[in-house]
Design a protein around this motif. Structure first.
Motif, PDB file in Angstrom:
ATOM      1  N   PRO A 148       0.830  -1.208   0.000  1.00 19.77           N
ATOM      2  CA  PRO A 148       0.000   0.000   0.000  1.00 19.77           C
ATOM      3  C   PRO A 148       0.871   1.268   0.000  1.00 19.77           C
ATOM      4  CG  PRO A 148      -0.686  -1.512   1.745  1.00 19.77           C
ATOM      5  CD  PRO A 148       0.594  -2.045   1.182  1.00 19.77           C
ATOM      6  N   VAL A 149       0.499   2.213  -0.833  1.00 19.21           N
ATOM      7  CA  VAL A 149       1.222   3.489  -0.924  1.00 19.21           C
ATOM      8  C   VAL A 149       0.256   4.630  -0.625  1.00 19.21           C
ATOM      9  CG1 VAL A 149       2.508   5.076  -2.422  1.00 19.21           C
ATOM     10  CG2 VAL A 149       2.791   2.597  -2.706  1.00 19.21           C
ATOM     11  N   ILE A 150       0.614   5.445   0.338  1.00 19.02           N
ATOM     12  CA  ILE A 150      -0.135   6.655   0.645  1.00 19.02           C
ATOM     13  C   ILE A 150       0.668   7.841   0.117  1.00 19.02           C
ATOM     14  CG2 ILE A 150      -1.017   8.126   2.516  1.00 19.02           C
ATOM     15  CD1 ILE A 150      -2.493   5.434   2.122  1.00 19.02           C
ATOM     16  N   VAL A 151      -0.007   8.722  -0.590  1.00 18.28           N
ATOM     17  CA  VAL A 151       0.653   9.902  -1.154  1.00 18.28           C
ATOM     18  C   VAL A 151       0.245  11.119  -0.337  1.00 18.28           C
ATOM     19  CG1 VAL A 151       0.750  11.413  -3.178  1.00 18.28           C
ATOM     20  CG2 VAL A 151       0.695   8.920  -3.479  1.00 18.28           C
ATOM     21  N   THR A 152       1.226  11.954  -0.004  1.00 20.91           N
ATOM     22  CA  THR A 152       0.878  13.192   0.680  1.00 20.91           C
ATOM     23  C   THR A 152       1.847  14.312   0.302  1.00 20.91           C
ATOM     24  OG1 THR A 152       0.115  14.080   2.790  1.00 20.91           O
ATOM     25  CG2 THR A 152       2.189  12.835   2.830  1.00 20.91           C
ATOM     26  N   TYR A 153       1.593  15.496   0.846  1.00 21.83           N
ATOM     27  CA  TYR A 153       2.417  16.651   0.507  1.00 21.83           C
ATOM     28  C   TYR A 153       3.819  16.504   1.073  1.00 21.83           C
ATOM     29  CZ  TYR A 153      -1.987  18.712  -0.894  1.00 21.83           C
ATOM     30  OH  TYR A 153      -3.179  18.935  -1.515  1.00 21.83           O
ATOM     31  N   HIS A 154       4.759  17.124   0.398  1.00 20.46           N
ATOM     32  CA  HIS A 154       6.136  17.112   0.864  1.00 20.46           C
ATOM     33  C   HIS A 154       6.283  18.076   2.048  1.00 20.46           C
ATOM     34  CE1 HIS A 154      10.459  17.556   0.961  1.00 20.46           C
ATOM     35  NE2 HIS A 154      10.556  16.529   0.132  1.00 20.46           N
ATOM     36  N   PRO A 155       7.047  17.666   3.077  1.00 26.34           N
ATOM     37  CA  PRO A 155       7.217  18.563   4.222  1.00 26.34           C
ATOM     38  C   PRO A 155       7.696  19.967   3.830  1.00 26.34           C
ATOM     39  CG  PRO A 155       8.192  16.426   4.701  1.00 26.34           C
ATOM     40  CD  PRO A 155       7.708  16.373   3.288  1.00 26.34           C
ATOM     41  N   ALA A 156       8.564  20.043   2.815  1.00 21.35           N
ATOM     42  CA  ALA A 156       9.038  21.364   2.390  1.00 21.35           C
ATOM     43  C   ALA A 156       7.892  22.194   1.818  1.00 21.35           C
ATOM     44  CB  ALA A 156      10.167  21.215   1.362  1.00 21.35           C
ATOM     45  N   ALA A 157       6.938  21.517   1.161  1.00 17.80           N
ATOM     46  CA  ALA A 157       5.767  22.221   0.625  1.00 17.80           C
ATOM     47  C   ALA A 157       4.878  22.709   1.770  1.00 17.80           C
ATOM     48  CB  ALA A 157       4.985  21.300  -0.314  1.00 17.80           C
ATOM     49  N   LEU A 158       4.838  21.932   2.859  1.00 20.06           N
ATOM     50  CA  LEU A 158       4.042  22.352   4.026  1.00 20.06           C
ATOM     51  C   LEU A 158       4.625  23.596   4.675  1.00 20.06           C
ATOM     52  CD1 LEU A 158       3.338  18.991   5.896  1.00 20.06           C
ATOM     53  CD2 LEU A 158       2.044  20.105   4.084  1.00 20.06           C
ATOM     54  N   LEU A 159       5.945  23.721   4.602  1.00 19.56           N
ATOM     55  CA  LEU A 159       6.583  24.907   5.170  1.00 19.56           C
ATOM     56  C   LEU A 159       6.158  26.149   4.390  1.00 19.56           C
ATOM     57  CD1 LEU A 159      10.168  23.464   5.866  1.00 19.56           C
ATOM     58  CD2 LEU A 159       8.424  24.039   7.567  1.00 19.56           C
ATOM     59  N   ARG A 160       5.959  25.977   3.093  1.00 21.60           N
ATOM     60  CA  ARG A 160       5.530  27.104   2.265  1.00 21.60           C
ATOM     61  C   ARG A 160       4.027  27.304   2.323  1.00 21.60           C
ATOM     62  NH1 ARG A 160       8.929  24.403  -1.475  1.00 21.60           N
ATOM     63  NH2 ARG A 160       7.084  23.621  -2.545  1.00 21.60           N
ATOM     64  N   ASN A 161       3.296  26.227   2.496  1.00 23.63           N
ATOM     65  CA  ASN A 161       1.837  26.293   2.434  1.00 23.63           C
ATOM     66  C   ASN A 161       1.216  25.548   3.615  1.00 23.63           C
ATOM     67  OD1 ASN A 161      -0.853  26.284   1.763  1.00 23.63           O
ATOM     68  ND2 ASN A 161      -0.515  25.783  -0.400  1.00 23.63           N
ATOM     69  N   PRO A 162       1.121  26.210   4.758  1.00 23.02           N
ATOM     70  CA  PRO A 162       0.654  25.552   5.989  1.00 23.02           C
ATOM     71  C   PRO A 162      -0.768  24.992   5.883  1.00 23.02           C
ATOM     72  CG  PRO A 162       1.702  27.647   6.486  1.00 23.02           C
ATOM     73  CD  PRO A 162       1.553  27.595   4.996  1.00 23.02           C
ATOM     74  N   SER A 163      -1.553  25.459   4.910  1.00 23.14           N
ATOM     75  CA  SER A 163      -2.911  24.928   4.804  1.00 23.14           C
ATOM     76  C   SER A 163      -2.909  23.466   4.330  1.00 23.14           C
ATOM     77  CB  SER A 163      -3.757  25.779   3.852  1.00 23.14           C
ATOM     78  OG  SER A 163      -3.355  25.553   2.530  1.00 23.14           O
ATOM     79  N   TRP A 164      -1.758  22.985   3.881  1.00 19.89           N
ATOM     80  CA  TRP A 164      -1.661  21.572   3.493  1.00 19.89           C
ATOM     81  C   TRP A 164      -1.355  20.670   4.697  1.00 19.89           C
ATOM     82  CZ3 TRP A 164       1.647  22.567  -1.528  1.00 19.89           C
ATOM     83  CH2 TRP A 164       0.763  22.882  -2.584  1.00 19.89           C
ATOM     84  N   LYS A 165      -1.137  21.281   5.857  1.00 17.03           N
ATOM     85  CA  LYS A 165      -0.778  20.452   7.013  1.00 17.03           C
ATOM     86  C   LYS A 165      -1.905  19.525   7.423  1.00 17.03           C
ATOM     87  CE  LYS A 165       2.969  23.010   9.171  1.00 17.03           C
ATOM     88  NZ  LYS A 165       3.489  23.675  10.376  1.00 17.03           N
ATOM     89  N   ARG A 166      -3.112  20.063   7.436  1.00 16.36           N
ATOM     90  CA  ARG A 166      -4.233  19.233   7.874  1.00 16.36           C
ATOM     91  C   ARG A 166      -4.434  17.993   6.981  1.00 16.36           C
ATOM     92  NH1 ARG A 166      -8.711  19.497  11.229  1.00 16.36           N
ATOM     93  NH2 ARG A 166     -10.223  17.942  10.573  1.00 16.36           N
ATOM     94  N   PRO A 167      -4.529  18.191   5.646  1.00 14.75           N
ATOM     95  CA  PRO A 167      -4.627  16.976   4.810  1.00 14.75           C
ATOM     96  C   PRO A 167      -3.448  16.017   5.009  1.00 14.75           C
ATOM     97  CG  PRO A 167      -4.429  18.978   3.457  1.00 14.75           C
ATOM     98  CD  PRO A 167      -4.693  19.420   4.854  1.00 14.75           C
TER      99      PRO A 167
END
Ligand code: URA
Ligand code: URA
Length: 272
Positions: free
Chosen positions: A235-254
């Motif tokens: 099984p593979v779960i895809v999510t945002y890159h931590p570096a992208a979360l640093l730029r876009n905190p609204s992606w933290k919740r997903p």
């Protein structure tokens, strides 16, 4: 996946790395593959590093399933070959990565950055490639993005030590530019070997490069997240890159939701 399948995958990966000469009881890699049914019955296998590389290996896998292997023929040889395969360790892979010249990235990087963590990890994290801190220390995800990754794992009660953290490319692209397709292609066998050795229960692909490389798609994280994909049955779960979360905190919740999904898969997985 039984021992024979694992052996076949191992041999295919070694051959993909150009080790056509690997000798197992006087058999070439192709001979062994033939004997365990991975080649033959009309299946044409590439004889050296194929154009399309690992993707062809996947295609070959499909062919293997149809070929219905005749196992009996090589019982003795395959046994000793399995022992040879067992000598493959993360340290072997790491050493090869550190001396790798398969793409030009080694020329500008300080050092190779192999995956790091537990060889028996049940969860593997895959990022894009080393940044400046990783290039300096030789360890993946140790900079600002790494600190966030540590926190993300902590949120689902996982320590860095019990998981395995790695990247699509093992040398830092200059100036943190995106890895080029031929660089990804050249580096892919290392990731495959890491995954095949560890056999995790779940993989978390952080960011577009990890997801697109592993799942062979051009879709982005936004489209791929929230579902369970498979890589060779894992099984593979895809999510945002931590570096992208640093730029876009609204992606933290997903992202938190995605790692919780990964955690649930872990919790429901049987076996070691
Ligand atoms: N970003 C990545 O994708 N990998 C690392 O190891 C560090 C930052
Ligand atoms: N865009 C990015 O830059 N990073 C992600 O992880 C997803 C989309």
């Amino acid at each position: 996946m039984d021992a024979k399948d694992r052996l076949r995958l191992y041999l295919e990966q070694r051959r993909d790395l150009g080790e056509g000469e690997l000798v197992l009881d006087s058999m070439s890699v192709d001979d062994v593959l033939k004997a365990i049914g991975a080649i033959g019955k009309g299946t044409v296998m590439p004889s050296s590093t194929p154009k399309g590389g690992w993707r062809e290996v996947l295609a070959a896998e499909g062919a293997v399933a149809e070929a219905s292997p005749d196992v009996g023929a090589i019982k003795v040889s395959s046994q000793s070959a399995i022992e040879v395969a067992a000598t493959e360790t993360l340290n072997t892979i790491a050493a090869e990565i550190r001396s790798c010249t398969r793409c030009p990235l080694y020329k500008t990087a300080t050092r190779g950055v192999p995956g790091s963590g537990s060889p028996t990890a049940r969860l593997v994290c895959i990022g894009e490639g080393p940044g400046a801190s990783e290039d300096e220390q030789g360890v993946p995800f140790v900079g600002a993005a790494g600190e966030l990754l540590t926190n993300i794992l902590g949120a689902v009660n996982l320590s860095r030590d019990e998981v395995f953290i790695t990247n699509v490319v093992k040398h830092r692209p200059p100036g943190n530019r995106n890895p080029a397709p031929d660089e990804i292609e050249a580096c892919m066998p290392y990731l495959l070997r890491e995954l095949d050795l560890i056999q995790p229960k779940v993989i978390v692909a952080f960011g577009n490069f990890a997801a697109q490389t592993l799942l062979n798609t051009k879709d982005g994280v936004g489209k791929l997240r929230g579902q369970v994909h498979r890589y060779r049955g894992i099984p593979v779960i895809v999510t945002y890159h931590p570096a992208a979360l640093l730029r876009n905190p609204s992606w933290k919740r997903p992202t938190w939701e995605d790692v919780q999904l990964a955690r649930r898969i872990l919790d429901s997985a049987t076996g070691p």
